[in-house]
Write a protein that holds these residues in place. Structure first.
Motif, mmCIF file in Angstrom:
data_model
loop_
_atom_site.group_PDB
_atom_site.id
_atom_site.type_symbol
_atom_site.label_atom_id
_atom_site.label_comp_id
_atom_site.label_asym_id
_atom_site.label_seq_id
_atom_site.Cartn_x
_atom_site.Cartn_y
_atom_site.Cartn_z
ATOM 1 N N PRO A 1 -9.294 15.801 9.079
ATOM 2 C CA PRO A 1 -9.970 15.699 7.785
ATOM 3 C C PRO A 1 -9.070 15.030 6.749
ATOM 4 O O PRO A 1 -7.841 15.143 6.814
ATOM 5 C CB PRO A 1 -10.241 17.158 7.419
ATOM 6 C CG PRO A 1 -9.172 17.923 8.127
ATOM 7 C CD PRO A 1 -8.937 17.195 9.409
ATOM 8 N N ALA A 2 -9.687 14.337 5.830
ATOM 9 C CA ALA A 2 -8.934 13.684 4.755
ATOM 10 C C ALA A 2 -8.713 14.695 3.630
ATOM 11 O O ALA A 2 -9.665 15.166 3.006
ATOM 12 C CB ALA A 2 -9.699 12.479 4.227
ATOM 13 N N ILE B 1 0.835 -1.196 0.000
ATOM 14 C CA ILE B 1 0.000 0.000 0.000
ATOM 15 C C ILE B 1 0.873 1.249 0.000
ATOM 16 O O ILE B 1 1.896 1.303 0.686
ATOM 17 C CB ILE B 1 -0.910 0.027 1.253
ATOM 18 C CG1 ILE B 1 -1.855 -1.170 1.274
ATOM 19 C CG2 ILE B 1 -1.688 1.344 1.350
ATOM 20 C CD1 ILE B 1 -2.873 -1.192 0.164
ATOM 21 N N SER B 2 0.473 2.277 -0.757
ATOM 22 C CA SER B 2 1.032 3.617 -0.600
ATOM 23 C C SER B 2 0.101 4.395 0.311
ATOM 24 O O SER B 2 -1.114 4.446 0.077
ATOM 25 C CB SER B 2 1.139 4.344 -1.952
ATOM 26 O OG SER B 2 2.356 4.072 -2.589
ATOM 27 N N LEU B 3 0.657 5.007 1.338
ATOM 28 C CA LEU B 3 -0.156 5.714 2.324
ATOM 29 C C LEU B 3 0.236 7.187 2.361
ATOM 30 O O LEU B 3 1.412 7.524 2.523
ATOM 31 C CB LEU B 3 0.042 5.086 3.704
ATOM 32 C CG LEU B 3 -0.876 5.582 4.817
ATOM 33 C CD1 LEU B 3 -2.339 5.250 4.508
ATOM 34 C CD2 LEU B 3 -0.474 4.963 6.158
ATOM 35 N N TYR B 4 -0.778 8.049 2.200
ATOM 36 C CA TYR B 4 -0.554 9.493 2.209
ATOM 37 C C TYR B 4 -0.932 10.084 3.565
ATOM 38 O O TYR B 4 -2.115 10.085 3.928
ATOM 39 C CB TYR B 4 -1.418 10.187 1.156
ATOM 40 C CG TYR B 4 -1.014 10.015 -0.281
ATOM 41 C CD1 TYR B 4 -0.044 9.102 -0.679
ATOM 42 C CD2 TYR B 4 -1.631 10.795 -1.267
ATOM 43 C CE1 TYR B 4 0.294 8.957 -2.009
ATOM 44 C CE2 TYR B 4 -1.287 10.655 -2.609
ATOM 45 C CZ TYR B 4 -0.333 9.734 -2.985
ATOM 46 O OH TYR B 4 -0.004 9.589 -4.305
ATOM 47 N N PRO B 5 0.019 10.621 4.318
ATOM 48 C CA PRO B 5 -0.334 11.411 5.497
ATOM 49 C C PRO B 5 -0.908 12.757 5.061
ATOM 50 O O PRO B 5 -0.820 13.141 3.892
ATOM 51 C CB PRO B 5 1.002 11.604 6.214
ATOM 52 C CG PRO B 5 1.971 10.674 5.537
ATOM 53 C CD PRO B 5 1.469 10.480 4.150
ATOM 54 N N VAL C 1 -1.841 2.726 10.337
ATOM 55 C CA VAL C 1 -1.116 1.548 9.863
ATOM 56 C C VAL C 1 -1.580 0.306 10.617
ATOM 57 O O VAL C 1 -1.787 -0.765 10.024
ATOM 58 C CB VAL C 1 0.404 1.745 10.010
ATOM 59 C CG1 VAL C 1 1.153 0.435 9.756
ATOM 60 C CG2 VAL C 1 0.899 2.828 9.053
ATOM 61 N N ASN C 2 -1.767 0.420 11.913
ATOM 62 C CA ASN C 2 -2.256 -0.713 12.706
ATOM 63 C C ASN C 2 -3.637 -1.157 12.244
ATOM 64 O O ASN C 2 -3.909 -2.358 12.132
ATOM 65 C CB ASN C 2 -2.297 -0.327 14.189
ATOM 66 C CG ASN C 2 -2.898 -1.414 15.057
ATOM 67 O OD1 ASN C 2 -2.406 -2.537 15.112
ATOM 68 N ND2 ASN C 2 -3.994 -1.086 15.733
ATOM 69 N N ALA D 1 -4.418 8.518 4.630
ATOM 70 C CA ALA D 1 -4.454 8.044 6.013
ATOM 71 C C ALA D 1 -5.704 8.505 6.751
ATOM 72 O O ALA D 1 -6.360 7.710 7.438
ATOM 73 C CB ALA D 1 -3.200 8.510 6.755
ATOM 74 N N ALA D 2 -6.069 9.779 6.626
ATOM 75 C CA ALA D 2 -7.227 10.285 7.365
ATOM 76 C C ALA D 2 -8.525 9.658 6.869
ATOM 77 O O ALA D 2 -9.458 9.463 7.657
ATOM 78 C CB ALA D 2 -7.287 11.803 7.257
#
Length: 270
Positions: free
Chosen positions: A263-264, A190-194, A226-227, A245-246
């Motif tokens: 907010p995302a 997965i690519s995860l955007y903060p 992530v968890n 992420a949000a």
């Protein structure tokens, strides 16, 4: 030295490696995973001086050096026998934003200093590739594991400078293609955007009015997300994707450390 009893105990826990855990987002992820019950390993060039609890196993590593990266994974293999989660957060390129009195971060590509390419592409993208290869060798025999690459919206629009965009786009493409090759083994990537994360550098910049922190996220928030992803039984349906992420947090009811729900961000927001 880890004795046999400690090794057996480690094997009952989920084992995670967070690269770039010395500070910022990486440190926050390591803390979040520790709080969630993971046995956490953190790597980084300055990890020995990092403000981390003693429960996090620190492995000093310059991920530009392949032999040092290999030693990190060998230590985890020796002490735990397995790896369940890799979060690629090691990243360079934010150093020396101001050089000779000039703010070079936003300079056009033909005026960018060569070290920024090395910091983002080698210490960032290449390091994630090498770490993922080591992790895959540990995960595929067990048909178990998760690889998360920390990325950002610069993959999808111009933000800051050209090298930044290239590095983040490469990270997302790497995620997509790794997912194809790991799918037969049931291992999602997965690519995860903060969002805007209250790292040490962001907090310092906010004092000068550069950032509005009203919708920001704590570094630990990303670790909580992530968890949640790690424990999602349907995560394979999203392997190879970019996740915000949000947005994931809202889906799973994950709150920040202060009880807020950040907010995302969307592409339009950034």
């Amino acid at each position: 030295m880890i004795n046999d009893g400690e090794r057996r105990e480690a094997q009952t826990e989920n084992v995670a490696l967070v690269t770039g855990a010395s500070r910022g987002v990486g440190r926050g992820i390591a803390l979040g995973l520790l709080a969630a019950g993971f046995r956490v390993y953190g790597s980084g060039r300055s990890i020995e001086q990092a403000d981390l609890p003693r429960e996090i196993r620190r492995l000093r590593c310059d991920h530009l050096q392949d032999e040092e990266t290999a030693a990190v994974f060998e230590a985890i293999r020796s002490e735990c026998g397995s790896l369940d989660l890799l979060v690629n957060c090691a990243w360079g390129g934010y150093e020396k934003m101001v050089e000779g009195g000039a703010f070079t971060w936003a300079a056009p590509f033909w005026e960018q200093p060569p070290h920024r390419w090395t910091g983002m592409m080698d210490a960032g993208v290449r390091a994630a590739f090498v770490c993922s290869a080591h992790a895959a060798r540990m995960m595929t025999p067990r048909h178990r594991g998760l690889i998360i690459n920390i990325s950002f919206w610069a993959a999808q629009r111009h933000l800051g400078n050209t090298i930044y965009g290239i590095a983040k786009a490469a990270t997302d493409k790497m995620t997509s293609d790794m997912a194809v090759e790991l799918r037969p083994f049931g291992i999602p990537v997965i690519s995860l955007y903060p969002g805007l994360v209250r790292t040490e550098s962001v907090l310092a910049a906010a004092k000068s009015g550069m950032f509005d922190l009203s919708t920001s996220e704590s570094p630990e928030f990303i670790g909580r997300v992530v968890n949640a992803l790690f424990h999602d039984p349907n995560l394979m349906a999203r392997t190879g994707q970019v996740l915000v992420a949000a947005a994931v947090a809202k889906e799973f009811g994950v709150l920040d450390v202060d009880g807020s729900s950040p907010p995302a961000l969307t592409l339009g927001d950034v």
